[in-house]
Scaffold this motif. Structure first.
Motif, mmCIF file in Angstrom:
data_model
loop_
_atom_site.group_PDB
_atom_site.id
_atom_site.type_symbol
_atom_site.label_atom_id
_atom_site.label_comp_id
_atom_site.label_asym_id
_atom_site.label_seq_id
_atom_site.Cartn_x
_atom_site.Cartn_y
_atom_site.Cartn_z
ATOM 1 N N SER A 1 0.819 -1.218 0.000
ATOM 2 C CA SER A 1 0.000 0.000 0.000
ATOM 3 C C SER A 1 0.851 1.266 0.000
ATOM 4 N N GLY A 2 2.163 1.119 -0.007
ATOM 5 C CA GLY A 2 3.042 2.280 -0.023
ATOM 6 C C GLY A 2 4.006 2.273 1.141
ATOM 7 N N GLU B 1 -6.344 8.429 11.446
ATOM 8 C CA GLU B 1 -5.951 8.162 10.064
ATOM 9 C C GLU B 1 -4.711 8.967 9.683
ATOM 10 N N TYR B 2 -3.785 8.310 8.979
ATOM 11 C CA TYR B 2 -2.570 8.951 8.481
ATOM 12 C C TYR B 2 -2.947 9.864 7.313
ATOM 13 N N HIS C 1 -1.340 11.030 4.811
ATOM 14 C CA HIS C 1 -0.722 10.771 3.511
ATOM 15 C C HIS C 1 -1.110 9.421 2.910
ATOM 16 N N ASN C 2 -1.789 8.577 3.685
ATOM 17 C CA ASN C 2 -2.197 7.257 3.202
ATOM 18 C C ASN C 2 -3.372 6.817 4.067
ATOM 19 N N HIS C 3 -4.579 6.904 3.525
ATOM 20 C CA HIS C 3 -5.780 6.628 4.319
ATOM 21 C C HIS C 3 -5.935 5.159 4.690
ATOM 22 N N ARG D 1 -3.646 3.661 6.358
ATOM 23 C CA ARG D 1 -2.844 3.513 7.575
ATOM 24 C C ARG D 1 -3.473 4.306 8.716
ATOM 25 N N TRP E 1 2.533 4.217 12.222
ATOM 26 C CA TRP E 1 1.455 4.216 11.243
ATOM 27 C C TRP E 1 1.383 2.803 10.684
#
Length: 167
Positions: free
Chosen positions: A66-67, A126-127, A129-131, A133, A145
């Motif tokens: 996922s990144g 929620e993070y 930069h990446n939902h 995480r 995260w």
């Protein structure tokens, strides 16, 4: 006032941090039970007129399909709670601030929001930069995260361990 420079020698690297009116902390501060996978990036003390404790910056890498990225947090500790983190010029949205209150044996958590302001946060935040995480905490209080699915898996493991300890 002019800038002061702090130098912290870490394994295989020299880190220099520039900050306004910085004084070197008396002791290098690390989170209790700090993991060998996380490492301090640098240490800085807030200006003397501030009531905030000295802090250190940490980075913890994460990666998956996922990144990838880093959990970045600033850590301080003192004998009491704080109302809010200090202004940290290098902080960015998604960075975290962890304060450990030694007297109460508790941690306080904040995140830099999109507005650039510190907001109090908790597990499951929620993070930005990446939902996929969300915020989780290790047993020593370090933030991370993690993938949303990891939260459920971790809770199931804890429940199983607790149940086996009772038997």
């Amino acid at each position: 006032m002019g800038s002061s420079y702090l130098q912290l020698l870490l394994p295989a690297s020299l880190i220099i941090i520039s900050a306004q009116s910085v004084t070197w902390p008396q002791d290098v501060i690390e989170p209790q039970g700090s993991s060998s996978h996380s490492h301090a990036i640098g240490a800085a003390a807030t200006p003397a007129r501030e009531a905030h404790a000295s802090y250190q910056m940490y980075r913890w890498p994460f990666g998956s399909t996922s990144g990838s990225g880093h959990t970045v947090w600033y850590f301080s500790q003192s004998g009491s709670s704080i109302h809010s983190p200090p202004v940290i010029s290098q902080s960015e949205p998604g960075h975290l601030y962890v304060h450990y209150d030694k007297a109460k044996n508790t941690h306080q958590y904040w995140m830099v929001a999109g507005s650039g302001q510190w907001e109090s946060v908790g597990k499951g935040t929620e993070y930005p930069h990446n939902h996929g995480r969300v915020l989780s905490f290790r047993s020593n209080g370090e933030p991370s995260w993690v993938l949303r699915a990891t939260i459920g898996t971790t809770e199931i493991r804890r429940e199983r361990q607790a149940a086996s300890a009772i038997m």
